[in-house]
Enzyme design. Structure first.
Site, PDB file in Angstrom:
ATOM      1  N   GLU A 159       0.799  -1.223   0.000  1.00 46.64           N
ATOM      2  CA  GLU A 159       0.000   0.000   0.000  1.00 46.64           C
ATOM      3  C   GLU A 159       0.832   1.274   0.000  1.00 46.64           C
ATOM      4  O   GLU A 159       0.423   2.277  -0.584  1.00 46.64           O
ATOM      5  CB  GLU A 159      -0.936  -0.007   1.219  1.00 46.64           C
ATOM      6  CG  GLU A 159      -1.970  -1.115   1.203  1.00 46.64           C
ATOM      7  CD  GLU A 159      -2.899  -1.018   0.011  1.00 46.64           C
ATOM      8  OE1 GLU A 159      -3.382   0.091  -0.296  1.00 46.64           O
ATOM      9  OE2 GLU A 159      -3.120  -2.056  -0.642  1.00 46.64           O
ATOM     10  N   SER A 204     -37.396  16.114 -14.510  1.00 45.53           N
ATOM     11  CA  SER A 204     -38.855  16.256 -14.444  1.00 45.53           C
ATOM     12  C   SER A 204     -39.474  15.572 -13.240  1.00 45.53           C
ATOM     13  O   SER A 204     -40.639  15.831 -12.908  1.00 45.53           O
ATOM     14  CB  SER A 204     -39.481  15.701 -15.727  1.00 45.53           C
ATOM     15  OG  SER A 204     -39.107  16.480 -16.847  1.00 45.53           O
TER      16      SER A 204
END
Length: 712
Positions: A138, A405
């Site tokens: 990492e 809408s």
């Protein structure tokens, strides 16, 4: 004798005084200017000794410019750092002190959240193999950088450029922890900037050992587990202190993509990833090839578990809800009975996954979100994205997207409250509001139409004309808030057609008001909170106030009458349910097809569905009446199996009314039970292909095993 007090008798003396004052002013001004010139000359002579020429002058000029830009950059950096400062004001350390066991609506355990203290292991007691594997994979320069690794970033950019794709990330372990603690997985420049500042803040306020320990405790590890200790128990059935090198490598490989490399889901992929981790250990110099060769030859084995599907997006939201209620009780070890229905949750997951798998590529849509609320406000299912392991960002509760809408219902509801009816007519024609001129789809205008027709056909000019000429903006904003939209609504003339961002949860909550007869939805994911002694600390029905009316009965009935036409004669015909179940709702499609919505309801459930992309790129002309409506139908057909149908207030369902029914009263509405049928979960093309394969296998010649055996 002259009078000294009378100036009129001494004009010469008066003129003399004025000349004297004028002379003083002139001399003073001249002397001041002359002295200033002398001072300036002295300063110039003094600073000449510091004047540089040649290459030195270029250096000083650059230094001066750097100071100027540095001052500007400091102000800019301080401005950009403000979101990070706000994030750190929360009690983020104690937030993890809660140990919560979540149950579904029926009392079955569905997951855990928070830090379980007895399972948290101090960094000194963790296996050295695990720490080295994590660091090597990492963040190899974890102990050398200050939160941001510019050397590692340059190396990652070079590797990605060489490979032609993203094969290596540039984020440090500290940055990943900052994201896990404070931020979401949303991909944006703002989030990355805030993440960088938070990484610096963590480095300044925590030691490297604390950062590493917190990272190993809080990271998601797949299978519904958080933290390396919980993952070791889940995958290997052993304490984290007892994992060997092969197991440590498999755990370290989960941080990149826990869903992809979870060993209980895909053991070969997990072992392949673990082998990469072992290679990282050798390349980083933390171990030799001789030390890892045994782990390569004898990869880790895992506990035989069936794949457990945890409703992680829902649990994250439910955990936040518990935190919101936590000030009511002192206990931090809690049992929480939620409202989730695991059968409906699985159907919701399958519906979104199936839609994306079958049509996502053709529509160029990569993400979807869904919320299902039962009558009364209980959240029965929640889908926050396509893959929790890849991204824990909950698009159902945190993503702000334009509703298009589907927002128009608030304008029409305000119009109904103002005294209009579905039969009220208004002109559909070009309209301008200031510098803004909205237009209809394909620039077609129908002239005078009823409001019922306008909402069914999703005409844009009608709600704008209602807002401009009859309602104003404030009643629309107030209506959205009253119905349950918690996201702040912008003050903008464009909001009648849905330009103000909302969440999927907001839309589901607000639409739930319509089938409830105008009463608040009271959405909730927590039914009860108990301590480990069984004492009820919180009960929704007991501790929350009753629902208030937020929409008049008349306006609610009119809205239901209009919205129930949309799936049959309007823009959402793919959303109409089977078996005569009356369906109502509204589609929504935003500018450039970035977002597609369908929010619909029956008398029993309300469901909001959204599809789009995290980076706001356009889809391939996807509308709310296509994939969202189809997904809504797939889930709702399943949800209504074997249930007693509740009527939609103000609307009679002619298909249901034809069946024999008992006399209904206002206090006891008519209920009809839908037969329990299996819903369609495969596309017609897939079913056709499977049938052809079945027929071919039935007519194929049998294999002659004796000839096959003799041939061998």
């Amino acid at each position: 004798m002259t009078d000294p007090d009378n100036p009129q008798k001494h004009p010469r003396k008066k003129n003399y005084i004025l000349l004297k004052i004028d002379a003083w002013i002139d001399s003073t001004a001249w002397n001041t200017g002359f002295r200033a010139g002398e001072i300036w000359e002295d300063l110039t002579i003094f600073f000449r000794r510091f004047r540089v020429r040649g290459w030195k002058r270029a250096v000083f000029e650059l230094a001066g410019e750097a100071m100027t830009l540095g001052a500007f950059g400091s102000v800019l950096m301080l401005t950009l750092a403000q979101p990070a400062f706000h994030a750190t004001t929360e009690d983020w350390r104690n937030k993890g002190d809660f140990a919560i066991t979540f149950l579904d609506r029926y009392g079955n355990i569905i997951g855990h959240r928070g830090v379980i203290h007895q399972n948290s292991v101090p960094i000194d007691e963790l296996p050295d193999n695990l720490i080295k594997a994590v660091i090597a994979t990492e963040d190899r320069r974890f102990f050398d950088h200050f939160g941001i690794d510019f050397i590692g970033l340059v190396r990652a950019l070079a590797e990605n450029a060489r490979a032609g794709e993203v094969v290596q990330g540039g984020s440090t372990l500290t940055q990943q922890l900052a994201k896990n603690l404070f931020l979401s997985n949303e991909r944006s420049i703002d989030r990355k900037i805030t993440e960088a500042f938070l990484a610096l803040w963590l480095e300044a306020n925590m030691s490297k050992r604390e950062i590493l320990s917190t990272y190993l405790d809080r990271a998601y590890m797949g299978g519904g587990t958080f933290g390396a200790a919980a993952a070791a128990k889940f995958y290997f059935g052993k304490d984290i202190k007892d994992v060997n090198l092969a197991e440590a490598a498999m755990l370290a490989g989960l941080f990149k993509a826990p869903a992809k490399y979870a060993p209980h889901v895909n053991l070969p992929a997990a072992r392949g990833r673990a082998n990469e981790v072992l290679t990282n250990l050798v390349q980083s110099g933390l171990m030799s090839e001789g030390q890892v060769i045994a782990a390569r030859r004898n990869p880790a084995t895992v506990v035989d578990r069936a794949q457990i599907e945890s409703p992680d997006y829902f649990l994250d939201w439910a955990y936040d809800e518990v935190m919101r209620l936590s000030n009511r009780f002192p206990d931090h070890s809690l049992i929480v009975r939620t409202t989730i229905d695991t059968a409906l949750q699985k159907a919701a997951d399958d519906s979104v996954e199936t839609s994306l798998r079958e049509y996502g590529e053709s529509y160029k849509a990569k993400q979807g979100a869904l919320v299902l609320i039962e009558h009364g406000g209980a959240v029965r299912a929640m889908v926050g994205g396509s893959d929790y392991g890849e991204s824990q960002f909950n698009r159902a509760t945190k993503a702000l997207r334009q509703p298009g809408s589907s927002f128009k219902v608030y304008t029409y509801a305000a119009a109904m409250e103002a005294g209009m009816t579905p039969d009220t007519t208004i002109v559909d024609a070009p309209i301008s509001w200031g510098n803004w001129s909205p237009h209809n789809y394909e620039n077609r205008y129908a002239g005078r139409v009823t409001l019922a027709t306008a909402i069914a056909q999703s005409i844009n000019t009608i709600p704008v004309r209602l807002a401009k000429e009859k309602l104003g903006i404030e009643p629309i904003r107030a209506m959205a808030k009253n119905l349950g939209v918690e996201t702040p609504i912008r003050k903008d003339v464009t909001i009648p057609i849905g330009t103000s961002e909302v969440t999927v949860l907001d839309q589901a909550t607000a639409y739930s008001v319509f089938p409830s007869g105008g009463y608040q939805a009271r959405r909730h994911g927590i039914q009860q909170i108990l301590d480990y002694n069984g004492r009820v600390l919180y009960d929704f029905d007991r501790d929350e106030p009753p629902a208030k009316r937020v929409l008049s009965e008349r306006a609610g009935s009119y809205m239901n009458q209009m919205l129930s036409r949309v799936p049959y004669v309007g823009t959402a015909r793919r959303a109409a349910l089977d078996n005569g179940i009356l369906t109502a709702g509204k589609t929504g499609t935003t500018q450039a097809y970035r977002d597609a919505w369908f929010v619909g309801f029956t008398g029993n459930y309300t469901c909001a569905v959204w599809f789009g992309n995290d980076d706001y790129t356009s889809t391939a002309n996807m509308t709310g009446g296509s994939l969202p409506a189809m997904t809504f139908k797939r889930l709702m057909d399943f949800a209504h199996q074997g249930v007693s149908l509740r009527p939609i207030p103000g609307v009679e369902n002619p298909k249901v009314a034809e069946k024999p029914k008992a006399v209904a009263t206002k206090q006891q509405p008519q209920e009809v039970t839908v037969p329990f049928l299996r819903p369609r979960m495969l596309a017609p093309e897939t079913v056709k292909l499977l049938r052809e394969l079945h027929e071919n296998l039935q007519t194929a010649s049998p294999i002659l095993l004796d000839k096959l055996a003799s041939a061998n």
